[in-house]
Write an enzyme that holds these catalytic residues in place. Structure first.
Site, mmCIF file in Angstrom:
data_model
loop_
_atom_site.group_PDB
_atom_site.id
_atom_site.type_symbol
_atom_site.label_atom_id
_atom_site.label_comp_id
_atom_site.label_asym_id
_atom_site.label_seq_id
_atom_site.Cartn_x
_atom_site.Cartn_y
_atom_site.Cartn_z
ATOM 1 N N GLY A 93 -13.733 -13.444 7.535
ATOM 2 C CA GLY A 93 -13.053 -12.400 8.288
ATOM 3 C C GLY A 93 -13.378 -11.032 7.707
ATOM 4 O O GLY A 93 -14.345 -10.864 6.954
ATOM 5 N N GLY A 106 -4.174 -11.147 -5.630
ATOM 6 C CA GLY A 106 -4.958 -10.023 -5.106
ATOM 7 C C GLY A 106 -4.382 -8.654 -5.411
ATOM 8 O O GLY A 106 -4.836 -7.652 -4.849
ATOM 9 N N LYS A 151 -9.964 -5.182 10.941
ATOM 10 C CA LYS A 151 -11.015 -4.420 10.246
ATOM 11 C C LYS A 151 -12.282 -4.251 11.082
ATOM 12 O O LYS A 151 -12.996 -3.255 10.934
ATOM 13 C CB LYS A 151 -11.325 -5.076 8.899
ATOM 14 C CG LYS A 151 -10.143 -4.940 7.949
ATOM 15 C CD LYS A 151 -10.372 -5.536 6.587
ATOM 16 C CE LYS A 151 -9.085 -5.330 5.772
ATOM 17 N NZ LYS A 151 -9.207 -5.698 4.383
ATOM 18 N N THR A 158 -5.615 -3.359 7.691
ATOM 19 C CA THR A 158 -5.515 -4.704 7.143
ATOM 20 C C THR A 158 -5.609 -5.725 8.268
ATOM 21 O O THR A 158 -5.904 -5.387 9.416
ATOM 22 C CB THR A 158 -4.241 -4.840 6.268
ATOM 23 O OG1 THR A 158 -4.273 -6.105 5.612
ATOM 24 C CG2 THR A 158 -2.961 -4.733 7.073
ATOM 25 N N SER A 195 0.808 -1.221 0.000
ATOM 26 C CA SER A 195 0.000 0.000 0.000
ATOM 27 C C SER A 195 0.847 1.280 0.000
ATOM 28 O O SER A 195 0.491 2.228 -0.710
ATOM 29 C CB SER A 195 -0.963 -0.003 1.197
ATOM 30 O OG SER A 195 -1.941 -0.989 1.010
HETATM 31 P P1 NDP Z 1 -9.121 -11.962 9.169
HETATM 32 O O1 NDP Z 1 -8.071 -12.285 10.148
HETATM 33 O O2 NDP Z 1 -10.173 -10.970 9.526
HETATM 34 O O3 NDP Z 1 -9.892 -13.308 8.745
HETATM 35 C C1 NDP Z 1 -9.176 -14.452 8.395
HETATM 36 C C2 NDP Z 1 -10.102 -15.474 7.738
HETATM 37 O O4 NDP Z 1 -9.294 -16.529 7.223
HETATM 38 C C3 NDP Z 1 -11.102 -16.129 8.688
HETATM 39 O O5 NDP Z 1 -12.266 -16.433 7.967
HETATM 40 C C4 NDP Z 1 -10.374 -17.403 9.117
HETATM 41 O O6 NDP Z 1 -11.243 -18.452 9.500
HETATM 42 C C5 NDP Z 1 -9.692 -17.765 7.829
HETATM 43 N N1 NDP Z 1 -8.479 -18.562 7.995
HETATM 44 C C6 NDP Z 1 -7.296 -18.160 8.551
HETATM 45 N N2 NDP Z 1 -6.388 -19.147 8.469
HETATM 46 C C7 NDP Z 1 -7.010 -20.186 7.852
HETATM 47 C C8 NDP Z 1 -6.589 -21.491 7.466
HETATM 48 N N3 NDP Z 1 -5.350 -21.920 7.718
HETATM 49 N N4 NDP Z 1 -7.462 -22.289 6.845
HETATM 50 C C9 NDP Z 1 -8.726 -21.869 6.584
HETATM 51 N N5 NDP Z 1 -9.189 -20.638 6.912
HETATM 52 C C10 NDP Z 1 -8.333 -19.806 7.545
HETATM 53 O O7 NDP Z 1 -8.330 -11.519 7.838
HETATM 54 P P2 NDP Z 1 -8.902 -10.645 6.624
HETATM 55 O O8 NDP Z 1 -10.250 -11.170 6.293
HETATM 56 O O9 NDP Z 1 -8.744 -9.205 6.915
HETATM 57 O O10 NDP Z 1 -7.849 -10.986 5.449
HETATM 58 C C11 NDP Z 1 -7.857 -12.242 4.786
HETATM 59 C C12 NDP Z 1 -6.799 -12.264 3.683
HETATM 60 O O11 NDP Z 1 -7.150 -11.416 2.607
HETATM 61 C C13 NDP Z 1 -5.412 -11.823 4.140
HETATM 62 O O12 NDP Z 1 -4.472 -12.677 3.556
HETATM 63 C C14 NDP Z 1 -5.279 -10.431 3.579
HETATM 64 O O13 NDP Z 1 -3.930 -10.086 3.339
HETATM 65 C C15 NDP Z 1 -6.061 -10.555 2.281
HETATM 66 N N6 NDP Z 1 -6.615 -9.280 1.794
HETATM 67 C C16 NDP Z 1 -6.197 -8.772 0.601
HETATM 68 C C17 NDP Z 1 -6.741 -7.610 0.101
HETATM 69 C C18 NDP Z 1 -6.311 -7.071 -1.223
HETATM 70 O O14 NDP Z 1 -6.609 -5.911 -1.517
HETATM 71 N N7 NDP Z 1 -5.682 -7.863 -2.067
HETATM 72 C C19 NDP Z 1 -7.739 -6.847 0.859
HETATM 73 C C20 NDP Z 1 -8.146 -7.488 2.072
HETATM 74 C C21 NDP Z 1 -7.565 -8.644 2.529
HETATM 75 P P3 NDP Z 1 -11.924 -18.489 10.971
HETATM 76 O O15 NDP Z 1 -13.081 -17.538 10.914
HETATM 77 O O16 NDP Z 1 -12.341 -19.898 11.126
HETATM 78 O O17 NDP Z 1 -10.855 -18.059 11.942
#
Ligand code: NDP
Length: 290
Positions: free
Chosen positions: A132, A245, A66, A62, A17
């Site tokens: 997430g 992404g 959030k 990030t 970013s």
């Molecule tokens: P959060 O921490 O809020 O959520 C993580 C999510 O991933 C949850 O649903 C969690 O499941 C799941 N998860 C984590 N580890 C595992 C695993 N080993 N196996 C299966 N599910 C898993 O993170 P964010 O939602 O903010 O971000 C998610 C990803 O998206 C990140 O890698 C981030 O960098 C990327 N991202 C990229 C963007 C872009 O512009 N390219 C923008 C936003 C995010 P559970 O609910 O069961 O814990």
């Protein structure tokens, strides 16, 4: 003093970013400084408050903050309110000093899929993994693109169900079939598969089997850079069209920039420059570099 912004998260060292926003600033002739703010997992709010109190104008949020960022704002855009998660905060929007929360992830993702990748979402079957902050942010705008169906699958089924329940009216209004599922029951042969979990970030592999793909499925991981490589190879191996992404990142950043500065930068040259720096080729990216 130069206007200050940052991306706040943990981890945050991988984030592109700062480079993106510096390029937007140059392109639009805006003077600003954009850095990284590593927040301790147990002190996000205090760290962010200190950044704002120090005169900063706004920030991106990030993983994994959030939801907390959303709670800290006193005003929310409708798309942030639907997501209950914020990836963008504006500290200087209100006379009373309260913060404005927005969520630009969804509009960024939809624009990357439909404009940059040239893949229509309307009428398609879509699998979205993760419940997430990222998935919360993209679900509303994905629904607005009117696919026939969206399956939301997550490791913790209760979180996926809560997200689906919150979007049920929005989905019905747009004629979209929306259901929550467990990862081991994610379904088969989707047109579009979006990995919005943090699995690639933590290096733990693709959390579903290749049955979710069919030849030609658009398989997009929200991750980018080296950590996205295993997903891209997996998708390619199973005859899907792999995409990382990076395009989403640039598109959501442009929306944040517009909220802060009142001008929307041209994303194409910024995405092309980043693509050239990050060596993450994929079949679709080779065909269509932005
Ligand atoms: P959060 O921490 O809020 O959520 C993580 C999510 O991933 C949850 O649903 C969690 O499941 C799941 N998860 C984590 N580890 C595992 C695993 N080993 N196996 C299966 N599910 C898993 O993170 P964010 O939602 O903010 O971000 C998610 C990803 O998206 C990140 O890698 C981030 O960098 C990327 N991202 C990229 C963007 C872009 O512009 N390219 C923008 C936003 C995010 P559970 O609910 O069961 O814990």
């Amino acid at each position: 003093m130069t206007d200050r912004y940052a991306v706040a998260g943990n981890p945050v060292a991988h984030s592109r970013s700062p480079a993106i926003h510096q390029q937007f600033a140059q392109q639009t002739g805006q003077a600003l400084d954009y850095g990284r703010l590593l927040c301790p997992l147990d002190a996000f709010k205090a760290t962010l408050q200190a950044f704002a109190d120090g005169g900063a104008r706004g920030c991106n949020i990030t993983v994994p903050f959030k939801f907390e960022a959303f709670e800290m704002a006193t005003r929310r855009t409708p798309r942030a309110a639907l997501a209950q998660a914020a990836n963008t905060l504006r500290f200087d929007a209100q006379a009373d000093g309260g913060w404005l929360a927005d969520n630009t992830d969804g509009v960024g993702l939809v624009r990357d899929i439909t404009v940059n990748a040239g893949v229509a979402l309307s009428g398609q079957r879509v699998l979205l993994l993760g419940a997430g902050g990222a998935s919360a942010g993209v679900l509303g705008p994905l629904i607005e693109a009117r696919p026939a169906e969206i399956v939301l699958a997550n490791r913790s089924l209760d979180k996926a169900q809560a997200l689906v329940d919150r979007h049920a009216d929005w989905a019905a209004e747009h004629g979209v079939r929306l259901t929550a599922r467990a990862l081991d029951n994610a379904g088969q042969a989707y047109d579009v598969f979006i990995n919005g979990t943090a699995a690639s970030l933590s290096g733990s592999g693709v959390p579903v089997g290749p049955g979710v793909l069919r030849p030609g499925t658009l398989a997009l991981d929200m991750m980018y850079g080296p950590a996205a490589q295993p997903f891209l190879h997996w998708a390619h191996e199973h005859h899907a069209v792999a995409r990382d992404g990076l395009g989403m990142l640039v598109e959501q950043a442009a929306e944040s920039f517009a909220l802060w500065r009142g001008i929307r930068p041209d994303t194409a040259p910024v995405l092309a420059a980043l693509r050239a720096q990050i060596d993450t080729p994929s079949p679709l990216q080779n065909k269509n570099p932005v």
